[in-house]
Design an enzyme around this catalytic site. Structure first.
Site, PDB file in Angstrom:
ATOM      1  N   LYS A  80      33.285  41.070  35.643  1.00 49.18           N
ATOM      2  CA  LYS A  80      34.607  40.888  36.256  1.00 49.18           C
ATOM      3  C   LYS A  80      35.678  40.658  35.192  1.00 49.18           C
ATOM      4  O   LYS A  80      35.474  39.854  34.285  1.00 49.18           O
ATOM      5  CB  LYS A  80      34.570  39.681  37.213  1.00 49.18           C
ATOM      6  N   LYS A 118      40.643  36.381  32.371  1.00 53.15           N
ATOM      7  CA  LYS A 118      41.215  35.786  31.162  1.00 53.15           C
ATOM      8  C   LYS A 118      40.162  34.957  30.450  1.00 53.15           C
ATOM      9  O   LYS A 118      40.036  34.978  29.242  1.00 53.15           O
ATOM     10  CB  LYS A 118      42.390  34.863  31.536  1.00 53.15           C
ATOM     11  N   LYS A 151      31.581  26.751  36.595  1.00 57.55           N
ATOM     12  CA  LYS A 151      31.929  25.997  35.382  1.00 57.55           C
ATOM     13  C   LYS A 151      30.805  25.021  35.027  1.00 57.55           C
ATOM     14  O   LYS A 151      30.387  24.937  33.873  1.00 57.55           O
ATOM     15  CB  LYS A 151      33.255  25.243  35.607  1.00 57.55           C
TER      16      LYS A 151
HETATM   17  P1  TYM Z   1      44.108  33.910  39.439  1.00 51.23           P
HETATM   18  O1  TYM Z   1      45.338  33.506  38.722  1.00 51.23           O
HETATM   19  O2  TYM Z   1      42.776  33.689  38.798  1.00 51.23           O
HETATM   20  O3  TYM Z   1      44.183  35.453  39.798  1.00 51.23           O
HETATM   21  C1  TYM Z   1      45.328  35.990  40.454  1.00 51.23           C
HETATM   22  C2  TYM Z   1      44.904  37.087  41.420  1.00 51.23           C
HETATM   23  O4  TYM Z   1      44.257  38.153  40.720  1.00 51.23           O
HETATM   24  C3  TYM Z   1      43.003  38.419  41.334  1.00 51.23           C
HETATM   25  N1  TYM Z   1      42.050  38.864  40.307  1.00 51.23           N
HETATM   26  C4  TYM Z   1      41.286  39.959  40.411  1.00 51.23           C
HETATM   27  N2  TYM Z   1      41.189  40.878  41.378  1.00 51.23           N
HETATM   28  C5  TYM Z   1      40.304  41.883  41.170  1.00 51.23           C
HETATM   29  N3  TYM Z   1      39.538  42.013  40.041  1.00 51.23           N
HETATM   30  C6  TYM Z   1      39.616  41.107  39.044  1.00 51.23           C
HETATM   31  N4  TYM Z   1      38.896  41.244  37.943  1.00 51.23           N
HETATM   32  C7  TYM Z   1      40.512  40.003  39.208  1.00 51.23           C
HETATM   33  N5  TYM Z   1      40.849  38.926  38.440  1.00 51.23           N
HETATM   34  C8  TYM Z   1      41.789  38.235  39.135  1.00 51.23           C
HETATM   35  C9  TYM Z   1      42.567  37.101  41.947  1.00 51.23           C
HETATM   36  O5  TYM Z   1      41.608  37.279  42.949  1.00 51.23           O
HETATM   37  C10 TYM Z   1      43.890  36.576  42.462  1.00 51.23           C
HETATM   38  O6  TYM Z   1      44.185  37.155  43.712  1.00 51.23           O
HETATM   39  N6  TYM Z   1      43.666  30.218  42.784  1.00 51.23           N
HETATM   40  C11 TYM Z   1      44.332  31.476  42.491  1.00 51.23           C
HETATM   41  C12 TYM Z   1      45.839  31.345  42.456  1.00 51.23           C
HETATM   42  C13 TYM Z   1      46.429  30.726  43.676  1.00 51.23           C
HETATM   43  C14 TYM Z   1      46.593  31.350  44.954  1.00 51.23           C
HETATM   44  C15 TYM Z   1      47.227  30.365  45.764  1.00 51.23           C
HETATM   45  C16 TYM Z   1      46.298  32.614  45.467  1.00 51.23           C
HETATM   46  C17 TYM Z   1      46.909  29.462  43.767  1.00 51.23           C
HETATM   47  N7  TYM Z   1      47.407  29.228  45.024  1.00 51.23           N
HETATM   48  C18 TYM Z   1      47.537  30.632  47.103  1.00 51.23           C
HETATM   49  C19 TYM Z   1      46.607  32.869  46.814  1.00 51.23           C
HETATM   50  C20 TYM Z   1      47.220  31.884  47.617  1.00 51.23           C
HETATM   51  C21 TYM Z   1      43.869  31.966  41.140  1.00 51.23           C
HETATM   52  O7  TYM Z   1      43.408  31.219  40.314  1.00 51.23           O
HETATM   53  O8  TYM Z   1      44.103  33.287  40.904  1.00 51.23           O
END
Ligand code: TYM
Length: 311
Positions: free
Chosen positions: A190, A193, A111
């Site tokens: 990648k 959103k 960021k």
């Molecule tokens: P977030 O909301 O960005 O994404 C949710 C999950 O989707 C996976 N992901 C992907 N995997 C493969 N290719 C992609 N292009 C792709 N985009 C997203 C992410 O790796 C994730 O597994 N910080 C986390 C949310 C969170 C969390 C937690 C996860 C909060 N607390 C505790 C595990 C355990 C996040 O922002 O994911």
């Protein structure tokens, strides 16, 4: 029984990267573990400041979880903000780490590198995620590659806490599946959103078709790499190589085949999703949050005693 936990931010509609990176691996493992799936609404607050949208997204993501195959009778589905122990523990962790330790976070560095203003919530984000994981004595965390470092942070902070106050937290392990660790978006980067390059998981067939038709292809190549990379998530390599061999250079045909394959996966989930009311989704969250809170509060009672604030 070992414990499985993951979370997704309700910062917008879930996309197929979220599905293949986190939800599908979670569903596949859920029965072998005591499993918990969290809606990370306080994490979403680092980027979303529209209360109406956040409220809608939370309910929508709860429906997505159930439609993707997570059985609320077998797994706990809950909302992070319903369990205030998460933010409480995150604060305690923040007091144990240094600023340079947090400055190593990729999410924060990216960021800043883009010239965007990072709020303090984003800076401390890995400590909230560590609290999410460690509060429940989690063994395994299914995530996409972009979250690997955050699970490493959770391991580090568990060790720091145990070192300072005595054995309390279990070191968790990430579960990152090869081949789906980074699902590419319609521009080959990648899928995310925040890049606006997603294929929505529960879009209508038309929305999915529109996204697939706009996948960027290299007009010189015989096989459209970006189309193939997404297709490989849905079909066996042997079937695909035949399809792509028979249709060399025919990008439209290949994209149409991809639309049909996504539709075959999504259509049954979409119709299940349509049958879930907002009230059903909220009831699932309420029940899940009560169960999660009971676990988190007993863990926090121990933490408060260890750090010296319980008298
Ligand atoms: P977030 O909301 O960005 O994404 C949710 C999950 O989707 C996976 N992901 C992907 N995997 C493969 N290719 C992609 N292009 C792709 N985009 C997203 C992410 O790796 C994730 O597994 N910080 C986390 C949310 C969170 C969390 C937690 C996860 C909060 N607390 C505790 C595990 C355990 C996040 O922002 O994911």
């Amino acid at each position: 029984m070992q414990k499985l936990l993951t979370g997704l931010q309700p910062s917008g509609a879930l996309h197929i990267g979220n599905y293949f990176g986190a939800l599908k691996p979670f569903v596949e493992l859920a029965y072998e573990y005591e499993s918990t799936l969290m809606i990370a609404d306080y994490h979403a607050l680092t980027s979303l400041r529209n209360p109406r949208e956040l409220r809608q997204n939370i309910v929508s993501v709860a429906k997505d979880y159930i439609a993707a195959g997570i059985d609320p009778q077998k797994s706990i589905i809950f909302k992070q903000s319903d369990v205030p122990e998460h933010t409480e523990l995150a604060w305690i962790f923040q007091c144990l780490v240094t600023v340079p330790f947090l400055e190593r976070s990729h999410a924060y560095k990216d960021k800043v590198a883009k010239g965007l203003e990072a709020n303090a919530g984003l800076f401390a984000y890995p400590m909230l995620m560590a609290a999410d994981i460690l509060l429940y004595d989690t063994d395994v965390v299914p995530v996409g590659e972009d979250q690997r470092q955050h699970v490493e942070y959770a391991r580090d902070i568990a060790a720091k806490f145990n070192n300072a106050y005595g054995e309390t937290f279990k070191p968790p392990k990430e579960h990152v599946l090869k081949g789906v660790a980074v699902v590419p978006g319609i521009d080959g980067k990648k899928m995310s959103k925040s890049y606006g390059n997603t294929i929505p998981l529960f879009g209508t067939k038309d929305e999915i078709a529109k996204a697939v038709m706009s996948i960027i292809t290299d007009s010189k190549a015989e096989s459209p790499e970006n189309v193939y990379a997404i297709h490989a998530l849905l079909k066996e390599r042997d079937d695909l190589s035949e399809l792509y061999k028979d249709n060399k250079g025919k990008y439209k045909v290949l994209k149409e085949a991809l639309i049909e394959d996504i539709e075959a996966l999504v259509a049954p989930m979409r119709s299940l999703r349509d049958s879930i009311s907002d009230a059903d989704a909220k009831a699932v969250l309420k029940e899940g949050s009560e169960k999660a809170r009971a676990r988190a509060s007993s863990k926090m009672a121990d933490v408060r005693k260890k750090i010296g604030v319980s008298l």
